[in-house]
Scaffold this active site. Structure first.
Site, PDB file in Angstrom:
ATOM      1  N   HIS A  82       0.651  -1.327   0.124  1.00 45.55           N
ATOM      2  CA  HIS A  82       0.103   0.017   0.138  1.00 45.55           C
ATOM      3  C   HIS A  82       0.996   1.269   0.108  1.00 45.55           C
ATOM      4  CE1 HIS A  82      -2.999  -2.808   2.098  1.00 45.55           C
ATOM      5  NE2 HIS A  82      -3.073  -3.056   0.758  1.00 45.55           N
ATOM      6  N   HIS A 239      -9.417  -2.364  -4.575  1.00 42.63           N
ATOM      7  CA  HIS A 239      -8.358  -2.531  -3.562  1.00 42.63           C
ATOM      8  C   HIS A 239      -7.462  -3.612  -4.330  1.00 42.63           C
ATOM      9  CE1 HIS A 239      -5.896  -2.500   0.020  1.00 42.63           C
ATOM     10  NE2 HIS A 239      -5.760  -4.001  -0.251  1.00 42.63           N
ATOM     11  N   ASP A 243      -3.435  -2.994  -4.785  1.00 43.20           N
ATOM     12  CA  ASP A 243      -2.345  -4.036  -4.396  1.00 43.20           C
ATOM     13  C   ASP A 243      -1.387  -4.226  -5.794  1.00 43.20           C
ATOM     14  OD1 ASP A 243      -3.050  -4.457  -1.771  1.00 43.20           O
ATOM     15  OD2 ASP A 243      -4.576  -6.141  -2.223  1.00 43.20           O
ATOM     16  N   HIS A 266      -0.692 -11.188  -4.668  1.00 39.89           N
ATOM     17  CA  HIS A 266       0.423 -10.566  -4.647  1.00 39.89           C
ATOM     18  C   HIS A 266       1.588 -11.645  -5.149  1.00 39.89           C
ATOM     19  CE1 HIS A 266      -0.713  -7.497  -2.031  1.00 39.89           C
ATOM     20  NE2 HIS A 266      -1.367  -8.373  -1.263  1.00 39.89           N
TER      21      HIS A 266
END
Ligand SMILES: [Zn+2]
Length: 308
Positions: A82, A239, A243, A266
């Site tokens: 973030h 969101h 990311d 991720h």
């Protein structure tokens, strides 16, 4: 854009600091963003361990729910994504991030508090051209039903699709072509989210120990447990874009290309960067400014494809 057809590097105009809770570890940490010389890049410094780690994909290690930098000798800095997104979104090329513990503070679960910090510090241009990484040919990673890809593009564009077996989330998709303010206005405020059913499992795995309604959207069935509800109707996919935007800044510079993510996380974005840089024909470094997006497509949002 600079007057010579390139964009100049930027750093912070001054030091700025905050304190907060670690999402996964649960402890409290202090963090400071510090100006840095041209061509430094983003470098994390564990002030409690005397270790510096450059914020690049080759310093990352495989992790489940966040992005983790490691010095290869057991010193880690977790949950960098973030903050990386905020630095990228505010055009910061060079900064030292001092943290006195193993994780970046969660703040409110979004990148907005970091954007506010950077704006409080102010930014200055430096006398060196920004080097961007231009994608020259498609690179793709498929894994367990998730797909991530990077394609050539004139500017920087991202799209993302999620598909959750939850009545409130279900399928959401969004496409964004970035202009200077796009990250701040459309993505920076979107918070992390989790399903209440997952919380016990994460705690048992030693994750999300600092998680609370103050730093994540928590969903129970078809209900949002947070007072005040959502910040955007499609906050979840926003969101996921946030990311990926932060993780892609671990390329070591601004990307010029089109990122596509589908149900990915991720670890997939990390593998995508590894695949990109493993192929010398797939990318090049340029100081040329990316083309401005056409006005009609400068900001386009695919309709939220919620399945009724
Ligand atoms: Zn996140």
């Amino acid at each position: 854009m600079g007057d010579k057809g390139y964009i100049r590097q930027r750093t912070l105009a001054g030091r700025v600091a905050c304190r907060g809770v670690c999402l996964h570890g649960g402890g409290r940490v202090a963090m400071a963003l510090v100006p840095a010389a041209p061509d430094t890049g983003i470098v994390f410094r564990r002030t409690d361990a005397g270790v510096s780690i450059p914020a690049v994909w080759s310093s990352t290690v495989e992790a489940a729910l966040c992005s983790v930098l490691s010095n290869g000798e057991g010193i880690e800095i977790r949950t960098v994504e973030h903050l990386m997104a905020a630095l990228r979104g505010c055009g910061i090329d060079n900064a030292i991030v001092e943290v006195d513990g193993p994780e970046v503070p969660a703040m409110d679960g979004s990148a907005a508090p970091f954007v506010a910090m950077i704006e409080r510090a102010g930014t200055i241009v430096q006398d060196r051209p920004r080097r961007a990484i231009k994608v020259l040919k498609p690179v793709k990673v498929n894994s367990n039903g998730a797909t991530v890809a990077l394609l050539p593009d004139h500017g920087f564009t991202m799209s993302f699709e999620i598909d959750f077996d939850n009545p409130l989330i279900r399928r959401q998709g969004m496409m964004v072509a970035f202009e200077p303010d796009t990250f701040k206005t459309e993505l920076s405020r979107a918070r992390s989210f989790c399903l209440l059913d997952e919380v016990d499992r994460m705690h048992a795995a030693g994750l999300a120990l600092g998680g609370s309604l103050d730093n994540a959207v928590v969903i129970s069935g078809d209900r949002i447990l947070n007072e005040g509800g959502l910040r955007f109707a499609d906050e979840f996919v926003r969101h996921k874009l946030l990311d990926a935007y932060g993780d892609l800044y671990l390329a070591g510079g601004h990307l010029i290309g089109y990122f596509q993510g589908s149900r990915s996380g991720h670890a997939h974005t990390r593998r995508l960067l590894a695949a990109l840089f493993a192929d010398p024909d797939a990318w090049c470094v340029t100081t040329l400014a990316p083309a401005e997006p056409l006005p009609a497509v400068a900001w386009r949002q695919a309709a939220q494809r919620a399945v009724a």
